[in-house]
Design a protein around this motif. Structure first.
Motif, PDB file in Angstrom:
ATOM      1  N   GLY A   1       0.804  -1.212   0.000  1.00  0.00           N
ATOM      2  CA  GLY A   1       0.000   0.000   0.000  1.00  0.00           C
ATOM      3  C   GLY A   1       0.838   1.263   0.000  1.00  0.00           C
ATOM      4  O   GLY A   1       0.327   2.354  -0.265  1.00  0.00           O
TER       5      GLY A   1
ATOM      6  N   MET B   1     -11.423   2.886 -10.429  1.00  0.00           N
ATOM      7  CA  MET B   1     -11.245   4.045  -9.557  1.00  0.00           C
ATOM      8  C   MET B   1     -11.298   5.353 -10.344  1.00  0.00           C
ATOM      9  O   MET B   1     -11.744   6.385  -9.838  1.00  0.00           O
ATOM     10  CB  MET B   1      -9.924   3.927  -8.796  1.00  0.00           C
ATOM     11  CG  MET B   1      -9.915   2.792  -7.772  1.00  0.00           C
ATOM     12  SD  MET B   1      -8.314   2.571  -6.958  1.00  0.00           S
ATOM     13  CE  MET B   1      -8.246   4.063  -5.955  1.00  0.00           C
TER      14      MET B   1
ATOM     15  N   VAL C   1      -3.849   7.276 -11.340  1.00  0.00           N
ATOM     16  CA  VAL C   1      -3.875   6.785  -9.970  1.00  0.00           C
ATOM     17  C   VAL C   1      -2.698   5.828  -9.818  1.00  0.00           C
ATOM     18  O   VAL C   1      -2.421   5.005 -10.693  1.00  0.00           O
ATOM     19  CB  VAL C   1      -5.217   6.092  -9.635  1.00  0.00           C
ATOM     20  CG1 VAL C   1      -5.486   4.912 -10.567  1.00  0.00           C
ATOM     21  CG2 VAL C   1      -5.239   5.627  -8.181  1.00  0.00           C
TER      22      VAL C   1
ATOM     23  N   ASP D   1      -1.917   3.697  -4.271  1.00  0.00           N
ATOM     24  CA  ASP D   1      -3.288   4.053  -3.912  1.00  0.00           C
ATOM     25  C   ASP D   1      -4.270   2.945  -4.292  1.00  0.00           C
ATOM     26  O   ASP D   1      -5.254   2.702  -3.578  1.00  0.00           O
ATOM     27  CB  ASP D   1      -3.693   5.361  -4.590  1.00  0.00           C
ATOM     28  CG  ASP D   1      -2.938   6.571  -4.040  1.00  0.00           C
ATOM     29  OD1 ASP D   1      -2.514   6.509  -2.871  1.00  0.00           O
ATOM     30  OD2 ASP D   1      -2.763   7.554  -4.778  1.00  0.00           O
ATOM     31  N   ILE D   2      -4.027   2.299  -5.415  1.00  0.00           N
ATOM     32  CA  ILE D   2      -4.922   1.213  -5.833  1.00  0.00           C
ATOM     33  C   ILE D   2      -4.879   0.082  -4.816  1.00  0.00           C
ATOM     34  O   ILE D   2      -5.917  -0.431  -4.377  1.00  0.00           O
ATOM     35  CB  ILE D   2      -4.530   0.697  -7.232  1.00  0.00           C
ATOM     36  CG1 ILE D   2      -4.664   1.805  -8.273  1.00  0.00           C
ATOM     37  CG2 ILE D   2      -5.397  -0.501  -7.620  1.00  0.00           C
ATOM     38  CD1 ILE D   2      -4.112   1.427  -9.640  1.00  0.00           C
TER      39      ILE D   2
ATOM     40  N   SER E   1      -6.413   0.943  -1.434  1.00  0.00           N
ATOM     41  CA  SER E   1      -7.875   1.012  -1.454  1.00  0.00           C
ATOM     42  C   SER E   1      -8.525  -0.338  -1.228  1.00  0.00           C
ATOM     43  O   SER E   1      -9.709  -0.422  -0.908  1.00  0.00           O
ATOM     44  CB  SER E   1      -8.346   1.572  -2.804  1.00  0.00           C
ATOM     45  OG  SER E   1      -8.198   0.595  -3.835  1.00  0.00           O
TER      46      SER E   1
ATOM     47  N   LYS F   1      -9.181  -2.376  -3.534  1.00  0.00           N
ATOM     48  CA  LYS F   1     -10.067  -2.653  -4.662  1.00  0.00           C
ATOM     49  C   LYS F   1      -9.431  -3.522  -5.738  1.00  0.00           C
ATOM     50  O   LYS F   1     -10.087  -3.857  -6.733  1.00  0.00           O
ATOM     51  CB  LYS F   1     -10.543  -1.335  -5.270  1.00  0.00           C
ATOM     52  CG  LYS F   1     -11.430  -0.525  -4.329  1.00  0.00           C
ATOM     53  CD  LYS F   1     -11.906   0.768  -4.971  1.00  0.00           C
ATOM     54  CE  LYS F   1     -12.803   1.543  -4.004  1.00  0.00           C
ATOM     55  NZ  LYS F   1     -13.288   2.821  -4.587  1.00  0.00           N
TER      56      LYS F   1
END
Length: 754
Positions: free
Chosen positions: A53, A136, A158, A162-163, A166, A168
């Motif tokens: 992350g 996103m 992005v 960040d992905i 998240s 996600k």
């Protein structure tokens, strides 16, 4: 060795399970979404790396780092398809765990055998991040691109961090999914074939890199082995450590009881520090009963000569047609016998291993090239389940094949068990040399027949040597083509050359006298280090006997016919690529002007293709030498090599590999080599065992032919063409044909006289 026998079921199971063929899945688990998982650390598209992350990309490397910067090369393969920002990538050398599959570093296999699996692993991550990132951004995935650790849609982007943060990105892959991924075209590569600084350079420069000999843990004691007169057949009649007990810091001497029979008649001196242990080991008096082999080099070579002359010995490694009939019917047969003496590894960092018990788990910290073959041996020695043994990873201060089979861990583990304390066993240089796994002495006989144009009608190559695979990993012996038992491909590969021949036979013969004297091992370049010496010397001899220019004659034989045409994906182009590197090296070296060299100087040519036909690295070398006709001393003035290794994952590392291997080849040609006397090498240290020195380094000109073919090996191919190029240059300079390695001045003088 007997210590391996009881573990073969495990070893073969590991070969058939996760990560050997594809690096992804056990065969029993091919269906369903299996790859791609979210954890507290981030997202792992496959087990080979994890994206955090925080944006860090941790690449899991199972290959040993011994100076070749393998972590950088493998990480770039992943990062290329992942479209990662290279600054975000970190290399993690992992400890042993069954999930990694077979862990081995050797044979110049690392990039070659990992390239497809790691490329697909990187691509899987790119696809998963592209899907999640597009969601996103609220954009169709097909309109987005992955670049530099970002998913981009027009002016918006992005980041991977960040992905992943998240939560996600949850894409999973089956093995079939991974196999069906379309990899990037070579024209879109941004990392491979481009230079970078290796990730491990700073730590090696500032001293923070941890080698096996550096590791310390609380409560550790030190030890040095006390070795018997020969490797095999020893038992202890009596021993006395009275003198050792007078040395402050000495603890005790341990007599090793080894169920694997690795340590036959061994003791270990243990102390609070290694200098004390080293001194104490010299003071312990031991009487042995020795029934082990104690042959000399000349005895082993004499046996090899007998074996190659006997038609009933050996097995066929490769045969095409009936060369023996052609040879029997020929009016003229060209013959040559070629020998090589014993070669030691002499790695800078001597053998060492730290072993300790951590609850139920036993841990070992040692430089290791083939953890998967050594783990079961050590587990058997300790009498434990292999699941309760973990090898920790360190850098290797030199491997060169010696740390493929780390049987030296056995005495460390047994001594630690006897002491009930963490114990680091360190071999003195002389101990290391006595316990080496040398390259076997070899004898090779080649017979060939040509037609009126010089074309090869028959080629028969017989090689007698010790077989490393027979002692270390007999599961890898292969059936001979004539049904006469098995052969060790690692004792004969390279003899099956790329020159066109109407018929040929390549035979491997096991020299059992070698096996009763020493444990023949894998040494950098393995069999081609001596088979190419014989092949390229013989082809040069043929050219001169036929009155042909050695370069022109080789070109005539490189027609790329039949199997010499190569095959996809590893040997695309076949012998045509060997022709290409040869033509380029002739141009670079100024071959056409060699006749203008002054008396006593000459140029020699030799070709090589690395360790195995299945993954050839094409190399051509021209050596320019000056020979002192009075002393026979040879000075290599210039080495010019051209290499085609396909795609280069790490070009700077590739250049370093070839530079180092060429110097190793020079060292083997003129300087390195020892003789066994009474079962032990004559030269035990670097005062009398004399590798190439800085003053002997010639001018070197190395060029890579850049292309986008499958990457092949680079750790060893540079070695193989050097010695025959030098030998052929000596002949060109003074008419002296030498057939023994190393090439000593006395042999050159004798050849000039002949």
């Amino acid at each position: 060795m007997s210590g391996v026998d009881g573990t073969r079921r495990w070893f073969l199971a590991s070969l058939g399970s996760a990560a050997v063929a594809t690096g992804f899945l056990p065969a029993r688990a091919k269906a369903g979404p299996l790859f791609g998982g979210v954890s507290s650390g981030g997202y792992s598209p496959t087990l080979w790396y994890e994206i955090g992350g925080d944006g860090r990309i941790l690449v899991h490397v199972t290959r040993a780092e011994m100076g070749q910067h393998i972590g950088t090369a493998l990480a770039r393969v992943i990062a290329e398809e992942l479209e990662a920002n290279w600054d975000h990538v970190e290399v993690v050398h992992v400890d042993t765990d069954p999930r990694w599959g077979m862990m081995i570093t050797g044979g110049s296999w690392s990039v070659h055998k990992s390239f497809d699996q790691l490329s697909r692993a990187g691509a899987a991550g790119r696809i998963a991040l592209l899907d999640a990132g597009a969601r996103m951004l609220g954009a169709p995935a097909k309109e987005c691109v992955a670049r530099d650790s970002e998913i981009r849609h027009g002016s918006r982007s992005v980041g991977y961090a960040d992905i992943v943060a998240s939560g996600k990105v949850t894409r999973q892959f089956t093995e079939a999914d991974l196999a069906s991924i379309a990899l990037k075209p070579a024209s879109e590569r941004r990392l491979l074939n481009h230079d970078t600084v290796a990730r491990d350079v700073p730590s090696k420069v500032n001293g923070t890199a941890v080698y096996g000999i550096d590791r310390k843990i609380d409560g550790m004691v030190f030890a040095r082995p006390i070795l018997p007169p020969t490797r095999y057949g020893n038992s202890i009649l009596s021993w006395d450590d009275t003198a050792a007990r007078k040395v402050p810091g000495y603890l005790r001497t341990v007599v090793l009881e080894d169920p694997t029979r690795t340590c036959q008649g061994w003791l270990v001196a243990v102390a609070e520090s290694w200098p004390v242990a080293a001194k104490a080991a010299d003071l312990v008096e031991v009487r042995y009963k020795s029934a082990g082999g104690a042959a000399s080099d000349e005895q082993m070579l004499a046996e090899g000569a007998r074996l190659v002359e006997s038609p009933s010995t050996g097995g066929v490694f490769y045969q095409d047609g009936d060369p023996l009939t052609r040879i029997a019917e020929a009016h003229e047969v060209y013959e040559g016998t070629y020998r090589t003496h014993t070669v030691l590894h002499m790695h800078l960092e001597p053998l060492n291993a730290l072993a300790w018990q951590d609850g139920k788990t036993w841990r070992v910290h040692a430089g290791n090239q083939w953890q998967s073959i050594t783990l079961p041996l050590v587990a058997k020695a300790l009498g434990i389940d292999q699941a309760d043994l973990v090898f920790e990873t360190s850098y290797l201060g030199g491997g060169f094949g010696r740390r493929l089979y780390c049987e030296h861990i056995v005495p460390a583990a047994l001594a630690a068990k006897a002491m009930g304390r963490p114990l680091k066993l360190i071999f003195a240089r002389s101990d290391d040399t006595k316990f080496d796994q040398p390259r076997s002495p070899t004898v090779q006989k080649i017979r060939s027949v040509t037609d009126g144009t010089g074309a090869l009608l028959a080629y028969d190559h017989r090689c007698a040597a010790g077989w490393p695979t027979a002692s270390i990993s007999p599961e890898f012996l292969t059936p001979s083509q004539d049904g006469n038992g098995s052969v060790d491909q690692f004792a004969i590969s390279g003899a099956d050359h790329w020159y066109d021949s109407a018929s040929q036979r390549i035979c491997a013969i096991r020299n059992d006298l070698v096996h009763t004297t020493l444990l023949p091992g894998y040494l950098r370049s393995v069999a081609p280090g001596y088979t190419t010496w014989a092949v390229e010397t013989h082809i040069d001899e043929l050219a001169h006997k036929l009155g042909r220019d050695p370069a022109e004659y080789r070109l005539a034989l490189l027609g790329a016919k039949g199997r010499n045409g190569g095959a996809a994906p590893h040997a695309v182009g076949g012998a045509k690529r060997l022709r290409t590197v040869m033509e380029r090296v002739l141009e670079k070296a100024g071959w056409s002007g060699r006749g203008k060299l002054p008396p006593g100087k000459g140029m020699g040519l030799a070709l090589g293709t690395g360790q195995e036909r299945e993954m050839p690295t094409w190399i051509a070398t021209v050596a320019q030498v000056a020979v002192d006709t009075q002393s026979g001393t040879v000075m290599v003035e210039r080495l010019t090599s051209v290499v085609d290794a396909g795609t280069l994952a790490h070009p700077d590392g590739a250049l370093a590999q070839v530079e180092g291997s060429m110097l190793w080849g020079l060292s083997l040609a003129l300087f390195e080599g020892t003789e066994y006397e009474k079962g032990l090498p004559r030269d035990l240290n670097l005062d009398t065992y004399t590798p190439v020195r800085m003053t002997d380094v010639p001018e070197m000109d190395i060029e890579f032919l850049r292309n986008d073919h499958m990457p092949v090996g680079l750790g060893e191919p540079g070695v193989v063409s050097i010695a025959p190029a030098i030998g052929n240059a000596i002949f060109a300079a003074v008419g002296a044909r030498v057939r023994d390695l190393p090439i000593r001045p006395a042999a050159v003088r004798a050849a000039m006289g002949a």
